[in-house]
Design an enzyme around this catalytic site. Structure first.
Site, mmCIF file in Angstrom:
data_model
loop_
_atom_site.group_PDB
_atom_site.id
_atom_site.type_symbol
_atom_site.label_atom_id
_atom_site.label_comp_id
_atom_site.label_asym_id
_atom_site.label_seq_id
_atom_site.Cartn_x
_atom_site.Cartn_y
_atom_site.Cartn_z
ATOM 1 N N VAL A 44 95.283 -39.479 129.580
ATOM 2 C CA VAL A 44 96.538 -40.167 129.281
ATOM 3 C C VAL A 44 97.159 -39.583 128.016
ATOM 4 O O VAL A 44 96.479 -39.402 126.998
ATOM 5 C CB VAL A 44 96.307 -41.681 129.101
ATOM 6 C CG1 VAL A 44 97.623 -42.382 128.772
ATOM 7 C CG2 VAL A 44 95.684 -42.281 130.359
ATOM 8 N N LYS A 59 99.782 -40.625 132.720
ATOM 9 C CA LYS A 59 98.423 -40.385 133.220
ATOM 10 C C LYS A 59 98.446 -39.140 134.098
ATOM 11 O O LYS A 59 99.123 -39.107 135.126
ATOM 12 C CB LYS A 59 97.930 -41.601 134.009
ATOM 13 C CG LYS A 59 96.479 -41.514 134.451
ATOM 14 C CD LYS A 59 96.066 -42.833 135.101
ATOM 15 C CE LYS A 59 94.624 -42.821 135.532
ATOM 16 N NZ LYS A 59 94.218 -44.117 136.146
ATOM 17 N N ASP A 224 88.095 -53.364 138.935
ATOM 18 C CA ASP A 224 87.444 -52.531 137.918
ATOM 19 C C ASP A 224 87.714 -53.051 136.506
ATOM 20 O O ASP A 224 88.243 -52.328 135.652
ATOM 21 C CB ASP A 224 87.964 -51.087 138.063
ATOM 22 C CG ASP A 224 87.098 -50.073 137.342
ATOM 23 O OD1 ASP A 224 85.912 -50.364 137.101
ATOM 24 O OD2 ASP A 224 87.608 -48.981 137.012
#
Length: 338
Positions: A44, A59, A224
């Site tokens: 990033v 990103k 996640d």
């Protein structure tokens, strides 16, 4: 630099006659080639949009990832098929019969979606819409509804996620709002920023609250939620004084949508855990579709009951530790009072 070359490559489109470098220079006024963060799949960087001067985070996907995935996953698929042929213990996962080829097929789909930043953009946009969070963290109308069909209030006062510029993102480059924060697990920085114990508890409650809304109302959730994907913003007022905290969600490369019965089953599991209701939990497992057709329900019930008993002990120990007592002190008090 290598980072710029990755960015140019991500915007290059020979079919449409788009030169990646020219497109990148058209979109961005500046670019910091030193990454803010880096991981195995991407990195990033901070940049500035030419159109409005806003600072964004870009990103970038590492080079040749898809080629690497194609080769490695093809080999893994062959291994999964070979393992299935052996049968016996090799064909069981946690004592339950399961096809390794089916498990691998599901994993393969997830892995390929994780390197498609268009999918991540869609996930991030849906997450923000479900919580009613717009550009600059402004409150918007929530797309998710309560169980009785009512519009949920925007979570913008206690939750933040970067706005996605999907019109200038591609499969290998994701452009989003730059939202700096303190890593949720960095207690030293949180303390130095003046975050109180009460505010840390509020962040923990916000995380639980957000997942309850994701799982039960939005029926779509981030799969996640590790510490690297969660942050804390210390809000400031007009005078620069601390004015509360916000939980931040980053990275939606891994997310999942739920069916109605799965979402209902999750709520029933939560209620079953709160009530220590073994039968309700087991029924909810079936409702969610996570039980094998030939599952030994009595064995599952015994395991759930054992987990409840273990959980009670752990909760009791935590309470004792927090109060400064010991288990022997408590046992003595109980003996005296009995």
């Amino acid at each position: 630099t290598e980072a710029l070359e990755l960015a140019y490559s991500a915007y290059t489109d020979p079919i449409r006659g788009i030169n990646g470098k020219e497109e990148f220079d058209r979109l961005f006024e500046s670019f910091d080639d030193v990454p803010l963060a880096a991981a195995s799949l991407g990195q990033v960087h901070k940049a500035t949009l030419r159109s409005n001067g806003k600072v964004v985070a870009i990103k970038l996907q590492r080079s040749r990832l898809r080629d690497i995935y194609d080769k490695d996953l093809a080999l893994m698929n062959k291994i999964a098929k070979a393992v299935d042929k052996f049968g016996g213990k090799a064909g069981e996962v946690g004592g339950v019969k399961q096809s390794w080829e089916e498990i691998f097929s599901d994993a393969e789909e997830i892995l390929y979606r994780e390197i498609d930043y268009r999918a991540e953009a869609e996930n991030a946009i849906r997450f923000a819409a479900d919580f009613g969070i717009g550009v600059d963290g402004r409150a918007t109308e929530c797309k998710a509804r309560s169980l009785d069909g009512k519009v949920l209030p925007s979570a913008a006062s206690w939750l933040r996620t970067p706005f996605i510029y999907d019109d200038i993102s591609t499969g290998r480059i994701l452009v989003m709002e730059y939202v700096p924060s303190i890593k949720i697990s960095d207690d030293v920085k949180l303390n130095n920023a003046g975050v109180t114990t009460e505010e840390k508890e509020m962040i923990a409650e916000s995380l639980g609250r957000s997942y309850l809304r994701q799982l039960v109302c939005g029926k779509f959730f981030s799969t996640d939620p590790h510490a690297g994907n969660l942050g804390v913003i210390v809000k400031k007022d007009a005078n620069g004084d601390k004015n509360g905290v916000q939980l931040v969600f980053y990275d939606f490369g891994q997310a999942c949508a739920l069916k109605d019965e799965q979402a209902a089953g999750i709520l029933n599991v939560i209620e079953g855990i709160i009530d220590y209701d073994v039968d309700k939990c087991v029924s909810a497992f079936t409702q969610m579709g996570v039980m094998a057709d030939d599952a030994d329900l009595d064995k599952v019930r015994r395991k759930v009951k054992d987990n409840f008993e273990t959980g009670k002990i752990m909760v009791k120990q935590r309470k004792l530790k927090k109060s400064g007592s010991t288990s022997s002190d408590t046992n003595n008090d109980e003996s005296i009072n009995s």
